[in-house]
Design an enzyme around this catalytic site. Structure first.
Site, PDB file in Angstrom:
ATOM      1  N   LYS A 295      -9.604   3.208  -3.889  1.00 18.97           N
ATOM      2  CA  LYS A 295      -9.821   4.736  -3.342  1.00 18.97           C
ATOM      3  C   LYS A 295      -9.766   4.813  -1.909  1.00 18.97           C
ATOM      4  CE  LYS A 295     -13.327   5.062  -6.523  1.00 18.97           C
ATOM      5  NZ  LYS A 295     -12.539   4.056  -7.176  1.00 18.97           N
TER       6      LYS A 295
ATOM      7  N   GLN B 269     -11.994  -1.053  -7.731  1.00 18.14           N
ATOM      8  CA  GLN B 269     -12.980  -0.310  -6.788  1.00 18.14           C
ATOM      9  C   GLN B 269     -12.385  -0.183  -5.472  1.00 18.14           C
ATOM     10  OE1 GLN B 269     -17.268  -0.355  -7.324  1.00 18.14           O
ATOM     11  NE2 GLN B 269     -17.158  -1.170  -5.097  1.00 18.14           N
TER      12      GLN B 269
ATOM     13  N   SER C 233       1.494  11.945  31.392  1.00 19.45           N
ATOM     14  CA  SER C 233       1.083  10.467  31.786  1.00 19.45           C
ATOM     15  C   SER C 233       0.003  10.576  32.737  1.00 19.45           C
ATOM     16  CB  SER C 233       2.335   9.732  32.367  1.00 19.45           C
ATOM     17  OG  SER C 233       1.905   8.795  33.201  1.00 19.45           O
TER      18      SER C 233
ATOM     19  N   HIS D  45      26.005   5.745  13.737  1.00 19.82           N
ATOM     20  CA  HIS D  45      25.461   4.571  14.796  1.00 19.82           C
ATOM     21  C   HIS D  45      25.181   5.081  15.994  1.00 19.82           C
ATOM     22  CE1 HIS D  45      28.387   2.095  12.169  1.00 19.82           C
ATOM     23  NE2 HIS D  45      28.878   3.147  12.057  1.00 19.82           N
TER      24      HIS D  45
HETATM   25  N1  ARG Z   1     -17.504   2.344  -8.531  1.00 16.47           N
HETATM   26  C1  ARG Z   1     -16.580   2.038  -9.365  1.00 16.47           C
HETATM   27  C2  ARG Z   1     -15.134   2.184  -8.849  1.00 16.47           C
HETATM   28  O1  ARG Z   1     -15.062   2.862  -8.135  1.00 16.47           O
HETATM   29  C3  ARG Z   1     -16.854   2.689 -10.865  1.00 16.47           C
HETATM   30  C4  ARG Z   1     -17.853   2.079 -11.549  1.00 16.47           C
HETATM   31  C5  ARG Z   1     -17.061   1.197 -12.690  1.00 16.47           C
HETATM   32  N2  ARG Z   1     -17.797   0.513 -13.498  1.00 16.47           N
HETATM   33  C6  ARG Z   1     -18.695  -0.564 -13.375  1.00 16.47           C
HETATM   34  N3  ARG Z   1     -19.130  -1.011 -14.292  1.00 16.47           N
HETATM   35  N4  ARG Z   1     -19.061  -1.452 -12.246  1.00 16.47           N
HETATM   36  O2  ARG Z   1     -14.340   1.618  -9.461  1.00 16.47           O
END
Ligand code: ARG
Length: 504
Positions: free
Chosen positions: A327, A324, A279, A158
């Site tokens: 990523k 897509q 600061s 605590h």
């Molecule tokens: N640029 C796409 C991705 O990052 C890969 C291509 C995927 N295929 C398509 N038919 N657009 O997921």
């Protein structure tokens, strides 16, 4: 007519705003090396299976090798008008060796299996990097623990003073936590390091491809056999980012302890000047910004996890462009977790814990009174509940008198008032913080013997993970070396069939 590689049935080129909205060339920079490696593996397999001729392999493979080296020195740039890494690499090959040969590279393959392949190859490498960084951090925590077995720290519940612990107990607690993170990273690696190439668009292919061969050439441990599953699979990303999220949550707790213990009021931890900022107005300030940011950045990784979960929850099987979006935030979470591991590691080893301050606090905050109650149970045959009541009354009296358990004469006098005779030695043995910390002997307790035993077990476990990680790293490196060797040999005139036979 469209100039796109896929433009056969299109009457005009893509709208430039649409291109801006859909392209991934910036995001895909991290995939270039793997797209080339995957293309090499695919081509070698096509040659071996006589789907393309030796002459075609002899043209394309050296050209891919050239791109590989160009990329290594940072000289390969992706053309935004070509949308993504896959179409860029294919276009570069076609430009280099001509459409008659270069146009055969995409036989029995799709960007749908390519993108999952590339992402898996990239992520597995980063998972190994992150594992390495975490192993180093855990090793440092264990070294710090090794050298602080007998040093005092304050244990809280605590955020109220609870019981004295050893400093080694605190360091090794975080090592013990991080070992499970390591285990989760290893699980994520196992799910990530699987071959999906050859799944093609979604349905497989009528060409006699050999997916086991591309598995080997790309250094994957296993195959995801089912093509519809393979091209749709993003759970390896979710699993990795959720492992990152839990890691960040664990880091965040450590960071919070750094912030609190470093405060003037606690005064238990001194952070290095190089890890604080000042600061602009208050000259006395040294702010623990690294630890604060480590806490703050956990939100970024949780955000990535939510984003990827949301993106993947509502798509049908088979590639959808929604995917897509997986990523950019995966990249961000990798950077965040890697930099946080490294900086927090350095932050911990450059900070100094003040055990003398801990000892003083342990006396003043009565954190040993539980052991005094234990002593009454063990030596005076008093039931624990009654011992708890008596020592509770004692604590209140001492507080009222502005004293603590160091006033052994008063403690003796108070206990006598409850018909308990205790020697000064008995009292000191069960109230001095170091004595009390040392007395804890149960499995997993804070006493020197059990911490030493725990450290031994943790080291054995760590060793298993780090050996496994090293083996994985070597397997992946060997696969990359092998594809480069094949490419060099083909460039020098060797035939795929002979090279693969010789390598068996
Ligand atoms: N640029 C796409 C991705 O990052 C890969 C291509 C995927 N295929 C398509 N038919 N657009 O997921």
């Amino acid at each position: 007519m469209s100039k796109k590689l896929w433009g056969g049935c299109f009457s005009k080129d893509i709208d430039s705003d649409v291109l801006d909205y859909t392209l991934t060339t910036d995001v895909d920079k991290r995939l270039v090396r793997f797209d080339i490696w995957g293309s090499m593996a695919h081509l070698v397999m096509l040659g071996q299976q006589q789907i393309v001729s030796d002459a075609t392999v002899g043209k394309i493979l050296p050209s891919l090798l050239n791109l590989y080296h160009k990329n290594k020195i940072g000289a390969l740039h992706l053309d935004r008008s070509l949308e993504d890494v896959h179409l860029n690499i294919e276009a570069l090959i076609i430009n280099d060796v001509g459409a008659e040969f270069g146009g055969q590279l995409h036989t029995a393959r799709s960007r749908n299996d390519q993108v999952v392949t590339d992402t898996r190859m990239y992520l597995r490498e980063e998972l190994l990097n992150i594992q390495r960084a975490l192993v180093d951090f855990i090793e440092s925590l264990m070294d710090l623990a090794d050298s602080s077995i007998n040093d005092l720290a304050v244990g809280y519940t605590h955020l109220q003073p609870a019981q004295p612990i050893s400093l080694a107990f605190w360091y090794s607690a975080h090592a013990s936590i991080f070992l499970r993170d390591l285990e989760r990273l290893a699980d994520a690696y196992n799910n990530t390091n699987r071959n999906v190439l050859g799944a093609c668009a979604l349905a497989g292919t009528s060409f006699p491809i050999d997916r086991e061969l591309t598995r080997k050439l790309q250094g994957f441990d296993r195959l995801i056999e089912h093509s519809l599953d393979a091209t749709s699979s993003r759970d390896f990303i979710i699993q990795s980012v959720s492992a990152f999220s839990i890691m960040m949550s664990n880091f965040s707790k450590l960071a919070e302890e750094i912030v609190i213990w470093n405060s003037f009021e606690f005064g238990l931890l001194k952070i290095d000047d190089a890890f604080a900022t000042g600061s602009s107005i208050m000259p006395q300030k040294k702010n623990p910004v690294v630890a604060e940011l480590a806490k703050g950045r956990s939100g970024r990784v949780y955000g990535a996890l939510m984003q990827i979960l949301t993106t993947t929850k509502g798509v049908t099987l088979g590639y959808n462009c929604d995917l897509q979006e997986d990523k950019p935030l995966l990249w961000d979470s990798i950077e965040t977790v890697k930099s946080t591991t490294n900086i927090l590691h350095r932050h911990v080893v450059t900070s100094t814990y003040k055990s003398d301050r801990a000892a003083d606090l342990c006396w003043k905050n009565f954190s040993t009174v539980t052991e005094l109650a234990n002593m009454l149970v063990k030596n005076k045959e008093i039931a624990f509940r009654e011992a708890h009541r008596i020592t509770g009354l004692l604590t209140r009296e001492l507080i009222d008198r502005g004293a603590d358990l160091r006033d052994t004469l008063f403690v003796q006098h108070f206990l006598r008032g409850h018909a308990i005779d205790a020697t000064e030695d008995e009292i000191v043995a069960s109230t001095s913080p170091v004595n009390v910390m040392t007395k804890q002997t149960s499995t997993g307790s804070t006493g020197p013997d059990s911490v030493t035993a725990m450290l031994q077990n943790l080291k054995i476990e760590l060793n298993i993970f780090s050996t496994q990680m090293q083996n994985n790293l070597e397997k992946v490196r060997a696969a990359e070396d092998f594809i480069l060797k094949i490419s060099n040999d083909v460039k020098a005139g060797a035939r795929i069939r002979d090279l693969l036979l010789a390598a068996q």
